[in-house]
Design a protein around this motif. Structure first.
Motif, PDB file in Angstrom:
ATOM      1  N   ASN A  56       0.835  -1.196   0.000  1.00 39.51           N
ATOM      2  CA  ASN A  56       0.000   0.000   0.000  1.00 39.51           C
ATOM      3  C   ASN A  56       0.878   1.257   0.000  1.00 39.51           C
ATOM      4  O   ASN A  56       1.985   1.252   0.520  1.00 39.51           O
ATOM      5  CB  ASN A  56      -0.968   0.003   1.181  1.00 39.51           C
ATOM      6  N   ARG A  57       0.377   2.294  -0.584  1.00 37.94           N
ATOM      7  CA  ARG A  57       1.110   3.565  -0.645  1.00 37.94           C
ATOM      8  C   ARG A  57       0.912   4.285   0.691  1.00 37.94           C
ATOM      9  O   ARG A  57      -0.205   4.522   1.125  1.00 37.94           O
ATOM     10  CB  ARG A  57       0.609   4.414  -1.801  1.00 37.94           C
ATOM     11  N   ASP A  58       2.025   4.640   1.342  1.00 37.42           N
ATOM     12  CA  ASP A  58       1.917   5.342   2.619  1.00 37.42           C
ATOM     13  C   ASP A  58       1.795   6.850   2.404  1.00 37.42           C
ATOM     14  O   ASP A  58       1.773   7.329   1.261  1.00 37.42           O
ATOM     15  CB  ASP A  58       3.076   4.963   3.554  1.00 37.42           C
ATOM     16  N   ARG A  59       1.719   7.582   3.482  1.00 40.34           N
ATOM     17  CA  ARG A  59       1.533   9.033   3.412  1.00 40.34           C
ATOM     18  C   ARG A  59       2.716   9.766   2.774  1.00 40.34           C
ATOM     19  O   ARG A  59       2.587  10.909   2.354  1.00 40.34           O
ATOM     20  CB  ARG A  59       1.267   9.577   4.811  1.00 40.34           C
ATOM     21  N   ASP A  60       3.886   9.110   2.735  1.00 45.78           N
ATOM     22  CA  ASP A  60       5.056   9.697   2.087  1.00 45.78           C
ATOM     23  C   ASP A  60       5.147   9.323   0.611  1.00 45.78           C
ATOM     24  O   ASP A  60       6.097   9.709  -0.073  1.00 45.78           O
ATOM     25  CB  ASP A  60       6.342   9.240   2.794  1.00 45.78           C
ATOM     26  N   GLY A  61       4.177   8.531   0.133  1.00 45.84           N
ATOM     27  CA  GLY A  61       4.183   8.102  -1.264  1.00 45.84           C
ATOM     28  C   GLY A  61       4.969   6.831  -1.516  1.00 45.84           C
ATOM     29  O   GLY A  61       5.108   6.394  -2.657  1.00 45.84           O
ATOM     30  N   ASP A  62       5.486   6.210  -0.459  1.00 46.90           N
ATOM     31  CA  ASP A  62       6.292   4.992  -0.596  1.00 46.90           C
ATOM     32  C   ASP A  62       5.426   3.743  -0.539  1.00 46.90           C
ATOM     33  O   ASP A  62       4.398   3.712   0.145  1.00 46.90           O
ATOM     34  CB  ASP A  62       7.334   4.909   0.520  1.00 46.90           C
ATOM     35  N   ILE A  63       5.893   2.716  -1.224  1.00 45.98           N
ATOM     36  CA  ILE A  63       5.259   1.400  -1.197  1.00 45.98           C
ATOM     37  C   ILE A  63       6.339   0.397  -0.820  1.00 45.98           C
ATOM     38  O   ILE A  63       7.298   0.196  -1.574  1.00 45.98           O
ATOM     39  CB  ILE A  63       4.665   1.028  -2.575  1.00 45.98           C
ATOM     40  N   VAL A  64       6.213  -0.221   0.349  1.00 44.89           N
ATOM     41  CA  VAL A  64       7.171  -1.246   0.767  1.00 44.89           C
ATOM     42  C   VAL A  64       6.737  -2.555   0.126  1.00 44.89           C
ATOM     43  O   VAL A  64       5.577  -2.951   0.228  1.00 44.89           O
ATOM     44  CB  VAL A  64       7.235  -1.362   2.306  1.00 44.89           C
ATOM     45  N   THR A  65       7.677  -3.226  -0.536  1.00 46.62           N
ATOM     46  CA  THR A  65       7.344  -4.459  -1.249  1.00 46.62           C
ATOM     47  C   THR A  65       7.596  -5.696  -0.379  1.00 46.62           C
ATOM     48  O   THR A  65       8.402  -5.665   0.561  1.00 46.62           O
ATOM     49  CB  THR A  65       8.157  -4.583  -2.555  1.00 46.62           C
ATOM     50  N   TYR A  66       6.901  -6.769  -0.718  1.00 48.72           N
ATOM     51  CA  TYR A  66       7.050  -8.038  -0.012  1.00 48.72           C
ATOM     52  C   TYR A  66       8.516  -8.451   0.018  1.00 48.72           C
ATOM     53  O   TYR A  66       9.204  -8.410  -0.994  1.00 48.72           O
ATOM     54  CB  TYR A  66       6.200  -9.117  -0.688  1.00 48.72           C
ATOM     55  N   GLY A  67       8.999  -8.839   1.194  1.00 46.35           N
ATOM     56  CA  GLY A  67      10.363  -9.316   1.340  1.00 46.35           C
ATOM     57  C   GLY A  67      11.384  -8.239   1.644  1.00 46.35           C
ATOM     58  O   GLY A  67      12.559  -8.543   1.833  1.00 46.35           O
ATOM     59  N   MET A 100       9.582 -10.749  15.694  1.00 45.64           N
ATOM     60  CA  MET A 100       9.398 -10.072  14.414  1.00 45.64           C
ATOM     61  C   MET A 100       9.439 -11.113  13.317  1.00 45.64           C
ATOM     62  O   MET A 100      10.321 -11.962  13.295  1.00 45.64           O
ATOM     63  CB  MET A 100      10.490  -9.031  14.184  1.00 45.64           C
ATOM     64  N   MET A 101       8.474 -11.029  12.402  1.00 43.25           N
ATOM     65  CA  MET A 101       8.456 -11.952  11.276  1.00 43.25           C
ATOM     66  C   MET A 101       7.705 -11.330  10.109  1.00 43.25           C
ATOM     67  O   MET A 101       6.832 -10.489  10.301  1.00 43.25           O
ATOM     68  CB  MET A 101       7.808 -13.274  11.660  1.00 43.25           C
ATOM     69  N   GLU A 102       8.082 -11.739   8.937  1.00 48.06           N
ATOM     70  CA  GLU A 102       7.368 -11.316   7.743  1.00 48.06           C
ATOM     71  C   GLU A 102       6.304 -12.349   7.420  1.00 48.06           C
ATOM     72  O   GLU A 102       6.521 -13.553   7.557  1.00 48.06           O
ATOM     73  CB  GLU A 102       8.318 -11.223   6.560  1.00 48.06           C
ATOM     74  N   ASP A 103       5.165 -11.878   6.966  1.00 45.92           N
ATOM     75  CA  ASP A 103       4.156 -12.759   6.388  1.00 45.92           C
ATOM     76  C   ASP A 103       3.626 -12.078   5.132  1.00 45.92           C
ATOM     77  O   ASP A 103       4.188 -11.062   4.697  1.00 45.92           O
ATOM     78  CB  ASP A 103       3.057 -13.108   7.403  1.00 45.92           C
ATOM     79  N   GLU A 104       2.577 -12.612   4.550  1.00 48.53           N
ATOM     80  CA  GLU A 104       2.093 -12.059   3.291  1.00 48.53           C
ATOM     81  C   GLU A 104       1.557 -10.637   3.435  1.00 48.53           C
ATOM     82  O   GLU A 104       1.535  -9.876   2.472  1.00 48.53           O
ATOM     83  CB  GLU A 104       1.018 -12.978   2.671  1.00 48.53           C
ATOM     84  N   LYS A 105       1.151 -10.241   4.650  1.00 46.45           N
ATOM     85  CA  LYS A 105       0.615  -8.900   4.871  1.00 46.45           C
ATOM     86  C   LYS A 105       1.708  -7.858   5.086  1.00 46.45           C
ATOM     87  O   LYS A 105       1.594  -6.726   4.643  1.00 46.45           O
ATOM     88  CB  LYS A 105      -0.334  -8.911   6.066  1.00 46.45           C
ATOM     89  N   GLY A 106       2.756  -8.249   5.827  1.00 42.81           N
ATOM     90  CA  GLY A 106       3.805  -7.278   6.146  1.00 42.81           C
ATOM     91  C   GLY A 106       4.733  -7.796   7.219  1.00 42.81           C
ATOM     92  O   GLY A 106       4.979  -8.995   7.318  1.00 42.81           O
TER      93      GLY A 106
END
Length: 172
Positions: A56-67, A100-106
């Motif tokens: 998702n696009r955050d308020r700064d315009g960035d999109i963090v990608t999976y992984g 802390m762990m990554e999953d499909e959501k974030g």
């Protein structure tokens, strides 16, 4: 376990009884109440939620990608600091990330707030659901084909904040 406090004005002693509260949609904590049944503190405040949400696009315009966090989690675990509002001074260290762990959501995290007296204000606001958003601080490498995308993160800290860049980075 009993707690007691000496009231400054009268030096009258009051006893406090811990009560553990569990919430499905919120933090876990122990309420400390006085003899008048008033909450005077929250101890052992544990929380969980998403530090970062992918796609998702955050308020700064960035999109963090999976992984994006996959290579930084192990390094971050060596000093899993939790700050207040990204302020980097020892007086702003309010707790630690315990999982802390990554999953499909974030990036899902669990953490605990310090029981130190100077963190009481934050403990109250997290336990009462007033502070319920998180943010991360560090460095990001952008995707050269789409500069809005952050494809790799070097995580330095996690923070509980009032307004996060990513509005979906929520404490459960």
């Amino acid at each position: 376990m009993k707690y007691r406090i000496v009231k400054e004005s009268t030096k009258k002693q009051r006893s406090f009884e811990p009560v553990t509260k569990m919430f499905t949609l919120g933090p876990e904590f122990t309420e400390i109440k006085n003899s008048d049944d008033e909450i005077v503190d929250y101890k052992d405040v544990k929380f969980s939620g998403y530090l970062s949400v992918y796609g998702n696009r955050d308020r700064d315009g960035d999109i963090v990608t999976y992984g994006a966090f996959s290579e930084t989690i192990a390094d971050y675990a060596k000093n899993p600091i939790l700050l207040r509002d990204h302020n980097q001074g020892t007086e702003y260290a309010i707790g630690k990330v315990t999982k802390m762990m990554e999953d499909e959501k974030g990036v899902y995290i669990e953490g605990v707030l310090s029981n130190a007296p100077d963190v009481q204000n934050v403990r109250f606001k997290v336990a009462e659901g007033i502070l319920k958003t998180m943010s991360w601080g560090g460095y990001g490498r952008r995707n050269p084909e789409n500069l809005d995308e952050i494809e790799k993160v070097v995580l330095l800290e996690s923070s509980i904040v009032v307004v996060p860049a990513n509005k979906e980075a929520l404490i459960n």
